[in-house]
Scaffold this motif. Sequence first.
Motif, short mmCIF file in Angstrom:
data_model
loop_
_atom_site.label_atom_id
_atom_site.label_comp_id
_atom_site.label_asym_id
_atom_site.label_seq_id
_atom_site.Cartn_x
_atom_site.Cartn_y
_atom_site.Cartn_z
N GLU A 38 0.83 -1.21 0.00
CA GLU A 38 0.00 0.00 0.00
C GLU A 38 0.86 1.26 0.00
N THR A 39 1.80 1.29 -0.94
CA THR A 39 2.64 2.48 -1.05
C THR A 39 1.84 3.67 -1.59
N LYS A 40 0.77 3.41 -2.34
CA LYS A 40 -0.13 4.45 -2.88
C LYS A 40 0.66 5.53 -3.62
N CYS A 41 1.55 5.09 -4.47
CA CYS A 41 2.58 5.98 -5.01
C CYS A 41 3.04 5.49 -6.37
N TYR A 68 -3.86 4.06 -5.27
CA TYR A 68 -4.25 2.79 -4.65
C TYR A 68 -3.12 1.76 -4.69
N HIS A 69 -3.21 0.80 -3.77
CA HIS A 69 -2.36 -0.40 -3.79
C HIS A 69 -0.86 -0.03 -3.86
N ASP A 90 -3.92 -3.84 -11.29
CA ASP A 90 -3.59 -3.54 -9.89
C ASP A 90 -2.15 -3.91 -9.59
N CYS A 91 -1.46 -3.01 -8.86
CA CYS A 91 -0.07 -3.29 -8.49
C CYS A 91 -0.04 -4.00 -7.14
N ARG A 92 -0.01 -5.32 -7.20
CA ARG A 92 -0.13 -6.13 -5.98
C ARG A 92 0.97 -7.15 -5.81
N HIS A 93 1.96 -7.15 -6.67
CA HIS A 93 3.06 -8.11 -6.54
C HIS A 93 4.34 -7.53 -7.13
N VAL A 94 5.44 -7.82 -6.45
CA VAL A 94 6.76 -7.58 -7.04
C VAL A 94 7.68 -8.64 -6.44
N SER A 95 8.64 -9.10 -7.23
CA SER A 95 9.60 -10.08 -6.71
C SER A 95 11.00 -9.75 -7.20
N VAL A 96 11.98 -10.16 -6.41
CA VAL A 96 13.38 -10.01 -6.80
C VAL A 96 14.10 -11.30 -6.40
#
Length: 271
Positions: free
Chosen positions: A36-39, A65-66, A89-95
């Motif tokens: 929820e960075t909302k950015c 949002y999200h 929707d931005c709900r996932h990131v992986s590294v």
Amino acid sequence: MPLTITTWNINSVRLRIDLVAKLLKAVRPDVLCLQETKCPNDAFPAKRLARLGYTHVATNGQKGYHGVAIVSRLPFEAKDARSFCDKQDCRHVSVTFGEQAGLKDPATLHNFYVPAGGDEPDPEINPKFAHKLAFLDEMRATAGLHPVNGTRAILVGDLNVAPLEHDVWSHKQMLKVVSHTPVECEKLVAAQTAGGWVDAMRAKVPESEKLYTWWSYRSADWQASDRGRRLDHVWVSPAIGDRVSSMTVARAARGWPRPSDHVPVTVKLEI
DNA sequence: ATGGTCGGCAACCGA
């Protein structure tokens, strides 16, 4: 080598960047996963974080949002952002951390923000709850979230489900409240089981003990009533299931000025 | 049983 990872639903990273700095100075994790960075990505406060030593950033954000982000003192070698339910929707990131980070065996870190699901726990009349259930089904069915053959992987985030009886203040009173209804608890556990994931928080705190990471803004005195839920999670793949040396829920952060309604969860892994 | 509070962004939506 020890690898310390913190996960925190910050509820606006720009509004609460001072709290992020406070947390980073106090805990000094190697990696911080935010939800929820909302950015939007180009407005992410990367410079401030770089000054604190967190020079490596993977963001997946949108306006309003999200939004999720991984900020790290250690370099990572791959970044990915997956979309679910055919939404943007931005709900996932992986590294993936590897040799550059000092790891002999690479470890992939997934950071999730699962849809909250609205108020009405009926997918027939509430599309937000239907979306949440579909999202959990897709997590279960996603092959990339099934670490196999000794693969090292970590999955953290605000999963917006408190699956166990003592993940909520009152199991009985929460059975019809979104976040603890049987259908979503079953789907979260199914996603966990399908990937063979180990619940790192419950590996450290017995299931018979109350354990919360979130307290509503809507209570007059969150501390006195203590009606919390464990919405934030840390899962590790079987290969590192016994490598969790500590787990801390920073409950005090709920009492910081203008707090998030979630608190940071930190794990230390010996990998 | 009900309503209670946040943040983004400028109306309400999402949580």
